[in-house]
Scaffold this active site. Structure first.
Site, PDB file in Angstrom:
ATOM      1  CG  PHE B 246       7.935   2.220  -6.552  1.00 22.97           C
ATOM      2  CD1 PHE B 246       7.025   2.648  -5.601  1.00 22.97           C
ATOM      3  CD2 PHE B 246       9.258   2.597  -6.423  1.00 22.97           C
ATOM      4  CE1 PHE B 246       7.433   3.447  -4.538  1.00 22.97           C
ATOM      5  CE2 PHE B 246       9.673   3.407  -5.372  1.00 22.97           C
ATOM      6  CZ  PHE B 246       8.761   3.832  -4.431  1.00 22.97           C
ATOM      7  N   PRO B 640      -3.997   3.879   9.986  1.00 24.42           N
ATOM      8  CG  PRO B 640      -5.667   4.888  11.268  1.00 24.42           C
ATOM      9  CD  PRO B 640      -4.713   3.739  11.261  1.00 24.42           C
ATOM     10  CD  GLU B 713      -0.525  -1.000  -7.431  1.00 22.22           C
ATOM     11  OE1 GLU B 713      -0.072  -1.082  -8.568  1.00 22.22           O
ATOM     12  OE2 GLU B 713      -1.050  -1.946  -6.834  1.00 22.22           O
TER      13      GLU B 713
END
Ligand code: FES
Ligand code: FES
Lengths: 165, 751
Positions: B246, B640, B713
């Site tokens: 992150f 996907p 993000e």
């Protein structure tokens, strides 16, 4: 002072001589028994990453002192698959993408196995989500986790039915 | 269209498929080796001692008591620590942040390392650290957004502009027939990857091996080389798995450097794993912000001005300031645009990039302010955004490389049932009497590329091997990048070995900024294409080959064979071609980066629209997000299944931002009062239901050769505002501070 205990871990009996009473089950597994599959996320019972089964019940291994577990039967993530055959919960986690980084995953899976065995949640999504809420996932794979547990519950029930038929 | 695809390699044979994670079995069986799972022979455990004051100096450590504890091997303090070769206060390379490696006895923030204890066991090291019992000379700490005098920021985080003005802002304000002037606040947040920062360091002479989670593997090699005075090649970083990053695992930090130093000092391998509470200090965070938004509209509801100011907390000794106001650039077609940043220096660790740095906080305020403006204008919030839809980038006038935002709005709205939303708040109840509210927000995130290299090998048996030091922190790089590589080599996925996550491989660039798939994928694609090109040269020049004379460009790679384009009857397998050429591997190399001239021609962003439903208890004011629909357009989606997971993860971070996460500082001590998972709340499974992701396909020939943007993000970006707006719609109360708490609603209810 040292303590000698004996545990059955993933079906194998292990005699352990502990020279230190402060060792948790989590650190025993990870640092002394070369079973690092169980993860540490908080070391104080707040995240569930360290979940294992002790005598069939899911517990936070970071909160269990190893010396108190003489005679216990412990199942960790390493003991779930039968050789190459994944446990239905493990397979369902892959199918439903119930993880991203995979760090909380051993704890999630052990918790799911425990939850399914407890039998309170069945396939009710709300109860599954509630029952899995002791296991934090910072990647937030919650959607896939809930689906995986639901699917695995069904698969396991079907297998049980076949077995008893 | 630039020349995008080699030899008509068919995208869709691997890329585009919802393949399950290639590291899935390792992760579900507990055999994926995270850094702290390593336990080399003779290893010592390190525990660092965190400062319990936020400002001042350490006056005493009871080193004798710690050393006397059985099992303790070494205690490292400023009095005996070896010097680093490189200055931890210098900023010699990109991503260099200043940090503490026991240079002196100064304390700059709570949880800063002030000593390191090494012992034979973790238990002994932990007890030794406690026995040090530090004494301090404490000064009163500067805490929070009002803790110090603000200063103007000219250059924000990562060189982004601190002050941007497009058009005539004063004229925009003057031309407004209606205006809004509101201030929002967002709190300090901490990354808290489930895997805390960890390192296992082993020296052999002047070479060091570091098992550590790392988002910037090859770059970090240079950084550690610098600090320890050894060539970058002498540093081997192994980072096969990251337990989440992150943004916080791209940057060297004090505790990690100290553990490496300790390994050199003691001549033994050393393991350090931060405790959860130690994640709140030396390894970065998202600074708190206070944002003022002034918006003006004309009689048609078109924005005459969007004026966004942001004040953010940073540390006293480094310069990372959240570029929150830049979230207002690039999105809405306002007549004039201003983004202005200031910072306030307080006694915390230095903030750093945390998932959607800038945009997450900035969009939270912007999207709520947009809703407030729509309310004043009497417009539906979606209609208001459509009236201000930007066809070219506002301010610069650049065309977008692609922008399917309108489709995101429409498909998301349709799926959600937005058309049935009453304009006024507090109109909907469910069967249990809960207040129901619907809100929305727009998501925008830039689509950058960094630099990466890769190598692709065609082996004599016709299989492939590809290599790049990419990082998989959960986003699925091991899978998506392998899919790209397999396509570039014209091979099925299971015929390609993918090596990654180690610093002795070609530089895969930084896993951050939502640019990793585009960048490392671009390099792999180029390398595979180079290998096929070389193979085609061999075949077409070989009279014994059915491909002889076809010429390089007349060849297609597919399923491990080269075909003459448009003539499937003339083909040969890779293995046959290589065997006749002498049986040695065919090696291709590739790199990727965005040429500056390409970057100057287009504005490049991913877009999205998020729709939220919340239910609020009318008596207790407990809030729950019951539905969240996100529609995102992010170029070509390679996988996907994994992209959807990442987008959902981002949206849940949005729930967290809106309702849960907040580090609370004690004003007297400067310490964080809730530095654990009991007090620092993140969503649990029961907090998440009714999540849906729609991906809208975009063909983007400009963004890069593969048409890839990024999805890591953007999920968090529109979601925070959507939830804040839904809470207003449910209750009629506008809470301008995140996270929105029960007590905020109760207070608003009581007037
Ligand atoms: S490590 Fe045991 S609950 Fe977090
Ligand atoms: S998968 Fe990363 S923390 Fe759960």
């Amino acid at each position: 002072m040292s303590f000698s205990i004996s545990l059955t871990i993933n079906g194998t009996r292990r005699d352990v001589l502990l020279e230190d009473a402060r060792v948790t089950l989590l650190d025993l597994l990870r640092e002394r028994l070369a079973l690092p599959g169980t993860k540490k996320g908080c070391d104080r019972g707040q995240c569930g990453a360290c979940t294992v089964l002790v005598d069939g019940r899911r517990v936070n291994s970071c909160l269990s002192l190893a010396v108190t577990l003489d005679g216990a039967e412990v199942t960790t993530i390493e003991g779930l698959a039968q050789g190459d055959r994944l446990h239905p919960v493990q397979a369902a986690f892959i199918d439903h993408d119930g993880f991203q980084c995979g760090y909380c995953t051993p704890g999630q899976i052990m918790s799911a196995v425990g939850l399914i065995a407890e039998g309170h949640a069945g396939t009710d999504p709300d109860r599954i989500r509630e029952g899995m809420s002791g296991n934090l996932c910072r990647c937030a794979a919650y959607h896939g986790i809930a689906e995986a547990v639901q699917d695995a519950t069904r698969r396991m029930a079907a297998e049980d039915e076949r077995a008893s038929a | 269209m630039p020349d995008t695809l080699p030899f008509a390699t068919r995208f869709g044979s691997n890329a585009g498929q919802p393949v399950s994670r290639r590291d899935g079995v390792a992760k579900v069986t507990g055999t994926a080796t995270f850094a702290a799972d390593n336990h080399p022979e003779g290893m010592l455990h390190a525990v660092y001692v965190p400062a319990t004051i936020a400002r001042g100096r350490v006056t005493h450590l009871d080193v004798a008591a710690a050393r006397a504890h059985p099992g303790v091997v070494e205690v490292i303090t400023p009095a005996n620590r070896p010097l680093l070769e490189g200055d931890p206060e210098a900023k010699h390379f990109m991503f260099a942040f200043r940090f503490e490696a026991l240079q002196d006895d100064t304390v700059r923030y709570a949880n800063q390392p002030i000593a390191l204890v090494l012992a034979e066991t973790l238990e002994a090291a932990t007890e030794g650290a406690r026995l040090l019992d530090p004494r301090y000379e404490a000064e009163s700490p500067r805490v929070g957004l009002d803790g110090n005098t603000p200063y103007t920021v000219e250059v924000g985080a990562f060189g982004r502009r601190g002050q941007t003005v497009h058009g005539d802002v004063a004229a925009g304000h003057a031309a407004a027939v209606q205006s809004l002037d509101v201030t929002y606040e967002t709190p300090a947040q901490y990354h808290n990857a489930m895997e805390t920062h960890a390192v296992v360091a082993q020296w052999q002479g002047d070479q060091v091996t570091l098992d550590m989670p790392n988002q910037a593997i090859v770059m970090s090699r240079g950084a550690y080389g610098y600090y320890f005075g050894i060539p970058a090649e002498n540093v081997l970083i192994r980072s096969p798995y990251l337990g989440g990053g992150f943004g916080s695992k791209a940057i060297p930090n004090g505790p990690t450097v100290l553990a490496i130093l300790a390994a050199r000092m003691t001549g033994r391998p050393v393991k350090l794993m931060l405790r959860r509470d130690q994640m709140f200090g030396p390894v970065g965070h998202r600074g708190a912000t206070r944002q003022r938004l002034r918006i003006g509209i004309d009689a048609e509801g078109r924005m005459t001005v969007l004026d966004h100011e942001s004040l953010a907390t940073t540390s006293t000794f480094d310069d990372f300031v959240e570029s929150a106001a830049n979230a207002s650039q690039g999105l809405y077609a306002a007549g004039a645009l201003r983004s202005a940043h200031s910072g306030v220096r307080v006694d915390t660790g230095t903030p750093g990039p945390m998932r959607a740095p800038g945009e997450a906080s900035g969009s939270a305020a912007l999207e709520c302010a947009m809703d407030e403006m729509a309310e004043r204008a009497g417009l539906d919030p979606l209609e208001f955004r459509l009236r201000n839809y930007a066809e070219t980038e506002p301010g610069t006038g650049l065309p977008y490389s692609s922008k399917a935002l309108r489709e995101c709005y429409l498909r998301g709205a349709e799926r959600f049932g937005w058309a049935k939303r009453p304009l006024q708040p507090r109109q909907m109840r469910d069967e249990d009497g809960m207040l129901v509210g619907w809100g929305m927000g727009t998501a925008l995130f830039h689509a950058p590329m960094f630099q990466a290299q890769a190598r692709a090998v065609l082996r004599p048996d016709g299989t492939g091997l590809v290599e790049t030091a990419a990082a998989d922190m959960g986003q699925g790089a091991w899978t998506a990048l392998a899919q790209i590589a397999a396509d570039s080599l014209g091979l099925p996925l299971d015929k390609v070995e993918f090596r990654s996550g180690s610093s002795d491989l070609p530089d895969g660039g930084v896993a951050g900024g939502s640019g990793h798939t585009a960048t490392a994928g671009g390099a792999l694609h180029a390398a595979g294409r180079d290998a096929i090109d070389r193979l085609a040269q061999i075949a077409t020049a070989d009279p014994a080959s059915p491909l002889f004379g076809a010429g390089n460009k007349g060849v297609t790679a597919r399923d491990g064979r080269l075909f003459v384009t448009d003539d499937d009857s003339r083909s040969e397998s890779y293995a046959e071609i290589i065997a006749r050429a002498g049986g040695s591997e065919v090696i291709g190399t590739g790199s990727a980066a965005r040429p500056p001239e390409q970057a100057a021609k287009h504005a490049m962003y991913s877009h999205g629209a998020v729709f939220a439903e919340v239910k609020v208890d009318p008596d207790l004011y407990q809030m729950r997000v019951t539905r969240l629909v996100g529609a995102f357009a992010a170029g070509r989606i390679i996988n996907p299944k994994l992209a959807e997971s990442q987008l959902m993860g981002g949206m849940i971070w949005g729930i967290s931002f809106a309702l849960h996460e907040e580090a609370r500082f004690d004003a007297r001590t400067g310490r964080i009062m809730n530095a654990d998972f009991a007090g620092y709340h993140i969503p649990v499974n029961a907090d998440v239901s009714g999540l849906e992701v729609i991906t809208v396909h975009e063909d983007d020939p400009h963004v890069n050769a593969l048409g890839i943007k990024g999805v890591g993000e953007i999920g968090i970006v529109g979601t925070v505002g959507a939830i804040g707006n839904a809470i207003w719609h449910a209750t009629g109360h506008r809470i301008r501070r995140f996270p929105i708490r029960i007590e905020d609603l109760l207070r608003a209810e009581r007037g």
